[in-house]
Enzyme design. Structure first.
Site, PDB file in Angstrom:
ATOM      1  N   HIS A 108       0.877  -1.174   0.000  1.00  0.00           N
ATOM      2  CA  HIS A 108       0.000   0.000   0.000  1.00  0.00           C
ATOM      3  C   HIS A 108       0.918   1.230   0.000  1.00  0.00           C
ATOM      4  CE1 HIS A 108      -2.767   2.969   1.803  1.00  0.00           C
ATOM      5  NE2 HIS A 108      -3.763   2.144   1.504  1.00  0.00           N
ATOM      6  N   ASP A 158       3.172  -4.504   7.862  1.00  0.00           N
ATOM      7  CA  ASP A 158       1.904  -3.801   7.744  1.00  0.00           C
ATOM      8  C   ASP A 158       0.804  -4.865   7.811  1.00  0.00           C
ATOM      9  OD1 ASP A 158      -0.388  -2.499   7.029  1.00  0.00           O
ATOM     10  OD2 ASP A 158       0.342  -1.767   5.089  1.00  0.00           O
ATOM     11  N   GLN A 193      -4.419  -5.449   6.584  1.00  0.00           N
ATOM     12  CA  GLN A 193      -5.374  -6.399   6.010  1.00  0.00           C
ATOM     13  C   GLN A 193      -5.309  -7.755   6.710  1.00  0.00           C
ATOM     14  OE1 GLN A 193      -7.662  -5.595   3.832  1.00  0.00           O
ATOM     15  NE2 GLN A 193      -6.883  -3.563   3.338  1.00  0.00           N
ATOM     16  N   LYS A 211     -10.570  -1.192  10.317  1.00  0.00           N
ATOM     17  CA  LYS A 211     -10.740  -2.396   9.499  1.00  0.00           C
ATOM     18  C   LYS A 211     -11.032  -3.634  10.365  1.00  0.00           C
ATOM     19  CE  LYS A 211      -7.483  -0.818   5.928  1.00  0.00           C
ATOM     20  NZ  LYS A 211      -8.300  -0.096   4.936  1.00  0.00           N
ATOM     21  N   CYS A 214      -4.721   2.551  -3.670  1.00  0.00           N
ATOM     22  CA  CYS A 214      -3.469   2.995  -3.039  1.00  0.00           C
ATOM     23  C   CYS A 214      -2.352   1.972  -3.254  1.00  0.00           C
ATOM     24  CB  CYS A 214      -3.654   3.273  -1.552  1.00  0.00           C
ATOM     25  SG  CYS A 214      -4.842   4.574  -1.238  1.00  0.00           S
TER      26      CYS A 214
END
Ligand code: ZN
Lengths: 423, 160
Positions: free
Chosen positions: A132, A209, A212, A239, A379
């Site tokens: 991202h 990261d 997700q 999220k 993104c």
């Protein structure tokens, strides 16, 4: 026909999310397939935040009264809940930030400053082509400011990280490896443990990261062997069925202790003189100023809710829905899925192209049928460029998604094809 | 949004221009042209657009565009409306189209001026798509303004 792996109490879970019952313009039911963008919120999160504002609101840590004590307790209890959610070895290793971008920027900025982990000229930072933008740009800034070199893993044709040159990429010069656990565009689940092990072998820090990954994968950091456990993990609250405005940076104490402070201000100090200051220990060292208190409390309720259902069960549900969606999407003529086609190797975000119709037009026609998806570059421009496409359409499911919503998507895609007069 | 809204957005004229764009492709000219590249960051539409002026007239507008039907169709309509017009008249048409697009659906388009461009009246009701429709128009204005500036008596046009 019951799909194997679905959450057994799906109908009850859907009732927990009031927004799923609303009608859209024209009396259409909502088919929400944009959860990788932001997830919907269960009633318990909404109620917890309202209750905090109605009954316990006060600033934390410094208010010498009952409300201050209650607010502080709620805020710190949220930290405990987040620590339990990711299996953090220590609860004080959980830092609250504004979002995942701020968490990643915190790391990339403090690594530029003097300290034992400082990145300088001649050093290398390794990222991947499937990041991202928020896990690309901070590292570009870091390497540009310090004279270090930015390198990256490419992507294979089937949408996985190309690890064939790992030994040339991760070397003695590598100071940081930063990668996404699950791709927001391709859905790919990356082998974080194996890459971390290789990076640790050369003494590099590993930043993950998990924006997700945290919503869908069970994460137990303490259970990971130390050499396979990343040093820093970032994710965002909204999220994981929590509110916006709150993110998390988990970091191993040994790393956080030697990183210099990021923002200076209230709450992050030990003592302040006009010449200089000394700093609080973690987590407060990285939490300058009044934090997003009610947002943190809401996040605590959110991860509690997910933990109660069970991340293993949620992961199984996501895989079942993803497999069903991959099957359904591939029945649509001219549709190509970007990323792995094996539901076990991927998360619940599926990006695709449809011959003859641009993603913005697809999303618009889908919206007229009540189906909410995302269109654009998500993104992740470099990952799109890798596949020679400028943008794509993305559907993303979550624990409240039911198979009939996938059917509605497939039907709406067929309608899109007929609307644009494709044969 | 509803099915009726969808039909208001995707007028037949727009879909026709999308499928068969007029003037598409980048063309070379012997003397000076201005080329610009504009992107629509919200949805990723892109256009590379070249303007060629001859004796104060818009002699050619050539373009290479990637993007949604609205952005592609509006480039095609732009080509039809400004090529062959004097710069001042073309700028006036540009202003008319801009006013229509920024009118949130309240502006009654003048078919004598905008011709096929009146089909975009429906797009004005979709704030997210107004930028798509304006992309090539803004690029054209930018390129044309650059040409006019370099042709003015103050400049010799030999900017490096
Ligand atoms: Zn567009």
């Amino acid at each position: 026909m019951a799909l194997e792996g679905l959450l057994p109490e799906l109908a009850v879970i859907r009732k927990d999310f009031p927004i799923l019952e609303r009608e859209l313009a024209g009396g259409l039911p909502l088919v929400y397939l944009d959860s990788a963008n932001t997830s919907q919120k269960p009633q318990v999160v909404i109620d917890t935040m309202v209750d905090h504002l109605e009954r316990h609101n006060a600033n934390i840590a410094r208010a010498m009264h009952q409300l201050g004590a209650e607010s502080t307790e709620a805020f710190e209890a949220a930290r405990d809940k987040v620590a339990a959610f990711i299996g953090a070895p220590e609860r004080d290793e959980v830092i609250f930030t504004k979002n995942a971008s701020e968490a990643l920027n915190l790391v990339a900025n403090t690594l530029a400053w003097a300290g034992p982990r400082q990145v300088g000229a001649g050093d290398e930072v390794v990222i991947t082509e499937m990041e991202h933008h928020s896990n690309i740009v901070p590292w570009q800034l870091l390497t540009q400011r310090t004279g270090a070199t930015l390198r990256w893993f490419g992507i294979t044709d089937d949408g996985r990280l190309d690890l064939s040159a790992i030994d040339e990429l991760i070397t003695e010069r590598t100071k940081v490896v930063s990668l996404t656990w699950v791709s927001n565009m391709l859905g790919t689940i990356n082998p974080v443990a194996a890459i971390t092990k290789r990076a640790h072998a050369v003494g590099a820090l590993v930043v993950v990261d998990a924006s997700q990954a945290a919503p869908q994968l069970p994460i137990d950091l303490a259970a990971m062997p130390a050499d396979e456990r990343p040093d820093l993990v970032a994710f965002t609250g909204h999220k994981v069925v929590g509110p916006t405005g709150i993110g998390v940076l988990w970091g191993a104490r040994a790393v956080l202790d030697v990183l210099p402070p990021f923002l200076g201000g209230g709450e992050m100090i030990e003592t302040v003189r006009m010449e200089s200051s000394t700093y609080a220990g973690i987590p407060h060292k990285f939490e300058a100023g009044t934090p997003p208190i009610v947002e943190a409390v809401g996040l605590g309720a959110a991860v509690d809710y997910l933990g109660h259902i069970g991340m293993d069960a949620i992961h199984a549900h996501e895989q079942a829905i993803t497999g069903y969606a991959l099957q359904g999407l591939q029945t649509v003529k001219g549709l190509t899925v970007l990323g792995p086609l094996d539901p076990a190797a991927r998360g619940g975000a599926i990006s695709f192209e449809l011959d003859g119709v641009h993603p913005h037009d697809i999303a618009q026609v889908l919206d007229s049928r009540g189906v909410a998806v995302r269109a654009g570059h998500h993104c992740a421009k470099p990952a799109h460029a890798r596949f020679g496409v400028q943008s794509s359409t993305r559907m993303s499911s979550y624990l409240y998604t039911e198979p009939s919503e996938i059917d509605a998507l497939v039907e709406a895609l067929e309608y899109t094809r007929s609307y644009f007069k494709l044969d | 949004m509803t099915a009726q809204d969808l039909d208001a957005l995707y007028q037949e004229i727009i879909l026709d221009h999308y499928k068969n764009p007029h003037g598409k492709g980048l063309r070379e000219h012997a003397d000076r042209t201005a080329e610009v590249h504009h992107v629509n960051p919200t949805c990723g539409d892109e256009v590379t657009l070249r303007v060629h002026l001859a004796d104060g007239v818009v002699d050619d507008v050539s373009y290479d565009a990637l993007g949604c039907s609205i952005s592609q169709a509006s480039a095609s309509v732009l080509y039809d409306l400004v090529v062959g017009k004097g710069v001042d008249e073309a700028m006036a048409i540009h202003q008319e189209f801009l006013t229509l697009m920024q009118g949130k659906g309240t502006v009654e388009p003048d078919e004598d001026v905008l011709e096929d461009g009146i089909a975009f009246a429906g797009v004005a009701k979709f704030p997210a798509r107004v930028k798509c429709a304006l992309l090539s128009w803004m690029a054209w204005k930018d390129a044309t303004a650059q040409l006019v500036a370099t042709n003015s008596p103050a400049g010799d046009g030999d900017k490096s």
